[in-house]
Structure formats: C-alpha cells, structure tokens
Write an enzyme that holds these catalytic residues in place. Structure first.
Site, PDB file in Angstrom:
ATOM      1  N   SER A 193      59.977  97.285 -26.650  1.00 29.27           N
ATOM      2  CA  SER A 193      59.241  97.887 -27.738  1.00 29.27           C
ATOM      3  C   SER A 193      57.876  98.396 -27.255  1.00 29.27           C
ATOM      4  O   SER A 193      57.376  97.839 -26.569  1.00 29.27           O
ATOM      5  CB  SER A 193      59.102  97.053 -28.675  1.00 29.27           C
ATOM      6  OG  SER A 193      58.189  97.499 -29.737  1.00 29.27           O
ATOM      7  N   TYR A 214      54.361  89.520 -32.581  1.00 29.13           N
ATOM      8  CA  TYR A 214      55.102  90.484 -32.056  1.00 29.13           C
ATOM      9  C   TYR A 214      55.107  91.004 -30.673  1.00 29.13           C
ATOM     10  O   TYR A 214      55.755  90.893 -29.886  1.00 29.13           O
ATOM     11  CB  TYR A 214      56.005  91.335 -33.292  1.00 29.13           C
ATOM     12  CG  TYR A 214      57.023  92.247 -32.849  1.00 29.13           C
ATOM     13  CD1 TYR A 214      58.261  91.690 -32.622  1.00 29.13           C
ATOM     14  CD2 TYR A 214      56.927  93.499 -32.458  1.00 29.13           C
ATOM     15  CE1 TYR A 214      59.367  92.448 -32.169  1.00 29.13           C
ATOM     16  CE2 TYR A 214      57.951  94.583 -32.202  1.00 29.13           C
ATOM     17  CZ  TYR A 214      59.081  93.718 -31.975  1.00 29.13           C
ATOM     18  OH  TYR A 214      60.264  94.480 -31.668  1.00 29.13           O
TER      19      TYR A 214
END
Length: 260
Positions: free
Chosen positions: A147, A160
């Site tokens: 990501s 995250y």
C-alpha cells in the site's frame, strides 16, 4: 528507444500463465478475488485461499480454480494449506486489512495486534511455508500487495501504516536474501482503491466508508490492481518489477485528493 519490432527481434516474450500455479490469498473479495479472476483468464492454475469457504467455492467454480481454506493467522491452517499443494510458481500475498482509524494517543492495542497478525505475521507464515516450492519451480514469483500506506504515514492510520511499512521492508529484505535464487520479489502498492469491504471494516459502517470516496470521480477499483499484478507476473522472468505505486489520477499524494 527501440520499437516493437526491435523488442520482438531481441527475443522479448511475455511469460505465459499456462502451466504455472498461482496461489492468491485473501481471495474471497476485493483485490484478491479480482486478481484470481484475472490470473485464471491468463491461463494460470489458480489456487484460492481464504477463511470464507462459501464465497471462495463460488468464485472457484466461476473461474475454474481450486479453493482451499486458509487462515493466515493460524499456523496449523497455513501448514495444511501448504501440504495440499503439489506445486507453486506464484504466491500473491494479498490477505490483510485495516481495522481502526484511531490516533496513537487512543490506540486500541487489540486492533494493532490484529492488524499485525493478519498483514505481517500471516504474510511471513505463508511466505516461509511456500518459499521452498517457489525456489524449486525454477521461475518463482513472490508478490506482495502492499500500500502507499507502507511508504508514507498519515494521521489516524498508525496501526495500518506501521503494518504496511513492515510488508514493504519484508519485500525489500527478501529481495536481498534471495538474490541469486530463481525467485522475483514484486511489490504492488495501491493508493485509493474502492472495494466492497476495506474501508467498511476499518471505519465500521458503509456510510463512513462512502465518505472516503465522496466526490472522487474515479477511484481505483480492484480490477485495476489485478491488471497491474497480472502485468508484473507475465513479464519475462529476468524482468523484476521491484515496486509499482498505483494511484487514481485524482490522488496526487496521500493527502492530496481532488474532489468534485
């Protein structure tokens, strides 16, 4: 710059999927399901792994793949999954997720632990289990769905971003450790991708998830990332796509998104 004829005469050929077995984790929805569908269309023998066997079995029947139960947070599940495979040429480490959006001062450590267990430790478990088969294939591919959160931090995303930073450095470390082995290490790092579950799981409601994409004309969708993954995996095997950062045109950077 050489044109197509020069590339053709030099022997440049895409790597066919036919005859290659590709394992896709987190394949019951979103990017995982889209990737499995695309790789099956490219001729790969696709093996789907996820916890929700009802959804997995339905997808497998639709695309002509195999479905096996897999919980990357459970060592015995990972071992059973690995034992059921005769051959692995490609591993797409896609299983993951985000489960909160709290600032560090209000950190929910249970959420942090869950985020690390799924995104980091689960990825390491399955990679370790299947790495011997990838090496033995003679032309293995180990692909991580990372990501942009693994490259840039932002407020409210520490659990995250920390986990995806770990995935990013895991890919970099493996590339160093496996230098000389017949295995490519590929990382695809998506930015804003609208899928059916990711933001809802993170924010707790469909309304909150919808707000993330409000006013963004064309956020990426799962099929866009699947396209990038398939392209990376079908390059000639001497070509390694170390890192591909993929954002919608409306997202110039992590904090810069054009909304109408």
């Amino acid at each position: 710059m050489p044109g197509p004829s020069a590339a053709h005469s030099s022997g440049y050929r895409p790597l066919p999927g036919a005859g290659r077995t590709a394992v896709v984790t987190g394949a019951s929805s979103g990017i995982g399901a889209a990737t499995a569908t695309r790789l099956a269309a490219e001729g790969f023998d696709v093996v789907l792994g996820a916890r929700r066997m009802d959804r997995l079995a339905e997808l497998a029947a639709a695309i002509g793949a195999r479905a096996l139960p897999l919980d990357v947070t459970d060592p015995s599940s990972v071992a059973a999954f690995a034992d059921a495979l005769d051959r692995v040429d490609v591993l797409v480490n896609n299983a993951g997720g985000s489960f909160d959006a709290k600032p560090v001062a209000e950190a929910d450590l249970d959420s942090w632990a869950r985020t690390y267990e799924v995104n980091v430790l689960g990825t390491v478990r399955l990679t370790r289990a299947l790495l011997p088969a990838l090496i033995a294939s003679g032309a293995g591919d180990l692909l991580f769905v990372g990501s942009t959160a693994g490259l840039i931090s932002y407020e409210g995303g520490a659990s995250y971003t920390a986990a995806k930073h770990a995935v990013h450095t895991l890919a970099e470390t493996l590339r160093l450790e496996l230098c000389g082995e017949p295995v490519r290490i590929i990382e695809i790092a998506p930015g804003m991708v609208r899928t059916e579950e990711f933001s809802r799981n993170r924010l707790g409601s469909a309304e909150a998830a919808d707000a993330v994409y409000r006013g963004v004309r064309e956020p990426l969708v799962a099929e866009d990332i699947a396209d990038c993954i398939a392209w990376s995996l079908t390059r000639p095997h001497h070509v390694n796509i170390d890192l591909m950062v993929v954002r919608p045109r409306a997202q110039a950077a992590q904090h810069k998104v054009f909304r109408e």
